[in-house]
Enzyme design. Sequence first.
Site: not given
Length: 414
Positions: A144, A213, A279, A303
């Site tokens: 962002y 992640k 994931d 998101d």
Amino acid sequence: MGSDGQLSVPNHTIIPFIIGDGIGPDIWRAAVRVFDAAVNKGYGGQRSITWKEVLAGEKAFNETGSWLPKETLDVFRTYLVGIKGPLTTPIGEGIRSLNVALRKELDLYVCLRPTKWYEGVPSPIKNPQNVNMVVFRENTEDIYAGIEFAAGTDEAQKLQRFLKQEAHVVYNFTDTTGIGIKLVSEEGSKRLMRSAIEYAIAHGLPSVTVVHKGNIMKYTEGAFKKWSFEVAETEYGDVTYTWGQWERVRAEKGQEAANAAQKEAEEQGRIIVKDMIADNFLQQILLAPKDFSVIATLNLNGDYISDALAAMVGGIGIAPGANINYKTGHAIFEATHGTAPRFANTNTMNPSSVILSGVMMLEYMGWQEAADIIVKALSQTIKNKTVTVDFYNLMDDALLMKTSEFADKIIEKF
Ligand code: NAD
């Protein structure tokens, strides 16, 4: 906003709103009637809202020549709490997105997205009642921040040279490589995590899961996990138990002792602070949604996660959201979907997204009675299969409602 960090809301309060573009006016007109009727029902005239329209988006551009007039920002800054409809993203106007501009200007660092299933809402999963999560998505950093350089530009080439020559990056850059920069700070991570833990405490929720992640991006995503666990252990050590603590006990005393320590913490009602790679998390929300409650995550992961969760409980027609700065009190509540321009002025779309955003706003203001009245009536209306076209198409024997009629049905239930 008091110096004690508590919001103090007058009984007769003024709330700025942006009506929104596309389907915005249709769903706002329906939603505002629901809000007014609920406040009236809940407080019998002891409390009321005066709605103050401020401009943004297409309407602002047509009336003032500016997509986001300064006055709009000033009003939100002054009144602290506001609500908005979806806005068209101007193309080639030097503004990436009006929503991003609002969030940046007011430093609304939490994007809050609760996901809960209402009985009767068509869902693609077998047991949607098991989905009850609240996503805290970091709202000011990560992608962002929007720092990107197009392939072939001077900036991209200079950056490539810097990366190769001074940062000793070994990578086969080419003239066709665009570059984006990912920013994650300790302050940004920690204030998000504090908000997530505070929310879990205030609502008596069992866990906060840090989704990241960090296995791949160690100094951004990985640091986010590290800083989040630090907040849990150093600032909220008396009410939390982290998987980091579990790992340390396992290293010292073995797996059984670690499991026993965690079980004890759970029995004491401590908030379990865990983490999961993004994931894996996206499969676990489908396989074991009951395991998750509050989620803390960075911008891009947030998101994907919030839209995936929204789909599990009925889609974006019923997905509310808020952008909040818990320190200054600034908060803008909004439906998470866009302007759906093909359906503008058709009076057909689902206003639940804005209505539930308003419910979040009433809760934030401490007007819980009005919020509860709406949630109860909206649930019953959907359960009775009186729904707008998005749900109608997925239900057997439902009754098709226009946007405005759906609001009428909710108000009748009050
Ligand atoms: P969109 O969310 O506007 O619409 C996608 C589809 O979702 C629609 O075609 C419709 O079938 C469905 N939908 C959306 N809202 C619904 C509702 N209330 N009830 C029932 N169904 C609903 O996404 P898009 O078409 O990709 O974007 C259109 C515009 O909206 C773009 O200009 C985009 O930049 C903007 N946008 C704004 C926001 C925001 O203001 N918060 C968010 C996303 C997109």
